[in-house]
Design an enzyme around this catalytic site. Structure first.
Site, mmCIF file in Angstrom:
data_model
loop_
_atom_site.group_PDB
_atom_site.id
_atom_site.type_symbol
_atom_site.label_atom_id
_atom_site.label_comp_id
_atom_site.label_asym_id
_atom_site.label_seq_id
_atom_site.Cartn_x
_atom_site.Cartn_y
_atom_site.Cartn_z
ATOM 1 N N ARG A 169 -11.870 17.267 1.792
ATOM 2 C CA ARG A 169 -11.002 16.610 0.819
ATOM 3 C C ARG A 169 -10.834 17.524 -0.382
ATOM 4 O O ARG A 169 -11.825 18.047 -0.915
ATOM 5 C CB ARG A 169 -11.616 15.279 0.371
ATOM 6 C CG ARG A 169 -10.657 14.404 -0.425
ATOM 7 C CD ARG A 169 -9.591 13.785 0.446
ATOM 8 N NE ARG A 169 -10.095 12.719 1.297
ATOM 9 C CZ ARG A 169 -9.362 12.118 2.239
ATOM 10 N NH1 ARG A 169 -8.100 12.487 2.452
ATOM 11 N NH2 ARG A 169 -9.888 11.150 2.988
ATOM 12 N N HIS A 191 -1.376 17.247 3.501
ATOM 13 C CA HIS A 191 -2.553 17.879 4.095
ATOM 14 C C HIS A 191 -2.197 19.289 4.550
ATOM 15 O O HIS A 191 -1.088 19.537 5.048
ATOM 16 C CB HIS A 191 -3.031 17.095 5.321
ATOM 17 C CG HIS A 191 -3.611 15.754 5.015
ATOM 18 N ND1 HIS A 191 -3.911 15.329 3.745
ATOM 19 C CD2 HIS A 191 -3.969 14.729 5.848
ATOM 20 C CE1 HIS A 191 -4.425 14.102 3.808
ATOM 21 N NE2 HIS A 191 -4.466 13.722 5.071
ATOM 22 N N GLY A 246 0.815 -1.217 0.000
ATOM 23 C CA GLY A 246 0.000 0.000 0.000
ATOM 24 C C GLY A 246 0.846 1.263 0.000
ATOM 25 O O GLY A 246 2.074 1.214 0.107
ATOM 26 N N GLN A 303 -7.412 18.268 2.919
ATOM 27 C CA GLN A 303 -6.725 16.986 2.951
ATOM 28 C C GLN A 303 -6.607 16.349 1.567
ATOM 29 O O GLN A 303 -7.581 16.258 0.817
ATOM 30 C CB GLN A 303 -7.441 16.040 3.920
ATOM 31 C CG GLN A 303 -7.353 16.536 5.356
ATOM 32 C CD GLN A 303 -8.032 15.626 6.356
ATOM 33 O OE1 GLN A 303 -8.749 16.101 7.239
ATOM 34 N NE2 GLN A 303 -7.819 14.325 6.261
ATOM 35 N N CYS A 317 -3.562 11.210 10.364
ATOM 36 C CA CYS A 317 -2.566 12.045 9.695
ATOM 37 C C CYS A 317 -2.784 13.540 9.941
ATOM 38 O O CYS A 317 -1.835 14.302 10.164
ATOM 39 C CB CYS A 317 -2.539 11.751 8.194
ATOM 40 S SG CYS A 317 -4.153 11.611 7.431
ATOM 41 N N ASN A 333 1.215 13.898 4.434
ATOM 42 C CA ASN A 333 0.391 12.998 5.245
ATOM 43 C C ASN A 333 0.857 11.551 5.193
ATOM 44 O O ASN A 333 0.555 10.767 6.098
ATOM 45 C CB ASN A 333 -1.070 13.067 4.791
ATOM 46 C CG ASN A 333 -1.241 12.763 3.314
ATOM 47 O OD1 ASN A 333 -0.804 13.549 2.468
ATOM 48 N ND2 ASN A 333 -1.865 11.654 2.982
ATOM 49 N N ARG A 363 -6.613 3.588 18.602
ATOM 50 C CA ARG A 363 -6.265 4.934 19.069
ATOM 51 C C ARG A 363 -7.004 5.363 20.324
ATOM 52 O O ARG A 363 -6.504 6.175 21.103
ATOM 53 C CB ARG A 363 -6.534 5.958 17.954
ATOM 54 C CG ARG A 363 -5.614 5.824 16.762
ATOM 55 C CD ARG A 363 -6.043 6.754 15.645
ATOM 56 N NE ARG A 363 -5.277 6.506 14.437
ATOM 57 C CZ ARG A 363 -5.652 6.906 13.221
ATOM 58 N NH1 ARG A 363 -6.811 7.555 13.068
ATOM 59 N NH2 ARG A 363 -4.906 6.638 12.187
ATOM 60 N N SER A 372 -4.434 11.183 -1.180
ATOM 61 C CA SER A 372 -3.619 10.027 -0.795
ATOM 62 C C SER A 372 -4.000 9.514 0.585
ATOM 63 O O SER A 372 -3.748 8.359 0.907
ATOM 64 C CB SER A 372 -2.129 10.383 -0.824
ATOM 65 O OG SER A 372 -1.862 11.492 0.015
ATOM 66 N N ARG A 389 -3.181 -12.655 -1.603
ATOM 67 C CA ARG A 389 -3.232 -12.338 -3.040
ATOM 68 C C ARG A 389 -2.020 -11.536 -3.503
ATOM 69 O O ARG A 389 -1.734 -11.463 -4.699
ATOM 70 C CB ARG A 389 -4.526 -11.584 -3.377
ATOM 71 C CG ARG A 389 -4.634 -10.203 -2.782
ATOM 72 C CD ARG A 389 -5.918 -9.507 -3.212
ATOM 73 N NE ARG A 389 -6.046 -8.174 -2.659
ATOM 74 C CZ ARG A 389 -6.562 -7.905 -1.474
ATOM 75 N NH1 ARG A 389 -7.021 -8.888 -0.720
ATOM 76 N NH2 ARG A 389 -6.645 -6.662 -1.030
ATOM 77 N N SER A 390 -1.312 -10.902 -2.559
ATOM 78 C CA SER A 390 -0.116 -10.129 -2.917
ATOM 79 C C SER A 390 1.170 -10.888 -2.624
ATOM 80 O O SER A 390 2.263 -10.325 -2.770
ATOM 81 C CB SER A 390 -0.107 -8.792 -2.164
ATOM 82 O OG SER A 390 -1.192 -7.987 -2.554
#
Length: 342
Positions: free
Chosen positions: A236, A243, A12, A157, A130, A316, A99, A160, A39-40
């Site tokens: 966004r 950001h 990712g 933001q 972020c 970010n 968190r 990404s 799958r990866s």
């Protein structure tokens, strides 16, 4: 003897940045494992001049690692982080899953490194959102100096923050507006993102705020000070990386823009670029790929007593995610909270 580091979610956006940051900062790792979903498996990712082949999350034995940098989303983290921690591996998680758990430290090393001592309860440490990370890096030194009472923040933001599919959507929509026959329908976002702004990030809550806005409130309080009042509007914007935040702060004690600049110039992780002339500030494009949190346009907010306004910009994917996670691992080592396995 160096450390053994597993990067989960290595294919990712943030996973790849984690590998880049580990290499760039010369993290003391004897072994680095790239981990992804089945799958990866076998997908190649770069680690400095080396190429790593991704291993299957379900098959990997985390007893082989001292540190797991987790960047695979909340669902995966909820299932796997406790299992990985049970193997004796410390998990530093980039998702929102842990968190708000009282037994899990939420850490920005420049702001609250002392909180790391609490990691032993679950052997999990949370990375903040972020947009929160860059906010508290810039505001903690000012809070120490003059005591923050209230924060009003409006974010701008980048896409990404919503992953590779979001970046692809902005790219295809931008082309599609100018190229006949190209697809411009929104898929990842609720509305068109190209040449547009969307005042919604994450889902809406009952009080009308979005989950992203609630995250900023809850995380700022947990990291900095539960007494601080915070309100946010998260938007966004059609920017690929970095950001930005327009921030108004109300302090308990008087503080001038000149004092704030002087304090922030000495603050770890912060760079002040604040010239009152055209271009005398930092924009998202300039912050992309940089480790620093940039602060510009520091000025008095005359609408409240002891008020300041400022502009904060940061990459970010770095300070908001990968860099902060690696800094947490570095701080564990520097504070002698983590020793490499024999």
């Amino acid at each position: 003897m160096g450390y053994r580091v597993a990067v989960v979610g290595a294919t990712g956006n943030v996973g790849r940045e984690l590998l880049n940051v580990l290499d760039d900062r010369k993290f003391p790792a004897d072994e680095v494992f790239a981990i992804a979903s089945r799958r990866s498996q076998g997908t190649e990712v770069s680690f400095g001049e080396r190429t790593l082949k991704c291993l299957d999350l379900e098959q990997f034995d985390f007893a082989r690692a001292d540190i797991c940098l987790m960047s695979a989303g909340s669902t995966v983290s909820k299932e796997w982080s406790p299992r990985i921690a049970a193997k004796g591996c410390i998990v530093i998680d980039n998702s929102s899953c842990w968190r708000y758990d009282q037994d899990v430290p939420l850490v920005v090393p420049e702001v609250n490194p002392q909180a790391l001592a609490g990691f032993t309860k679950k052997r999990i440490i949370a990375n903040p959102n972020c947009s929160t990370a860059q906010l508290v890096v810039a505001l903690k030194p000012l809070h120490d100096a003059a005591g923050i009472q209230r924060i009003v923040v409006s974010t701008y933001q980048s896409v990404s923050g919503a992953g590779k599919e979001a970046m692809d959507e902005l790219w295809h929509q931008t082309k599609g507006i100018y190229v006949p026959g190209q697809e411009v329908q929104p898929k990842k976002f609720p509305k068109q993102i190209a040449f547009n702004c969307i005042p919604q990030i994450d889902v809406f809550m009952e009080d009308g705020y979005t989950k992203e806005e609630w995250k900023m409130l809850a995380e700022t309080k947990k990291i900095m000070d539960p007494r601080i009042k915070v309100t946010a509007t998260c938007v966004r914007v059609p920017v690929f990386v970095s950001h930005s935040e327009a921030v108004n702060v109300e302090f308990e004690r008087p503080i001038t823009p000149e004092e704030a600049r002087s304090i922030l110039r000495e603050a770890p992780g912060v760079l002040v670029v604040d010239k009152r002339e055209p271009g005398g500030y930092v924009t998202p494009t300039e912050a992309a790929g940089e480790y620093a949190t940039y602060v510009s346009r520091i000025r008095e907010d005359a609408t409240v007593e002891n008020g300041l306004a400022m502009w904060i910009v940061s990459d970010n994917l770095l300070k908001g995610a990968a860099l902060n996670a690696v800094q947490i691992a570095e701080t564990l080592i520097s504070r002698k909270l983590l020793q490499p396995a024999a």
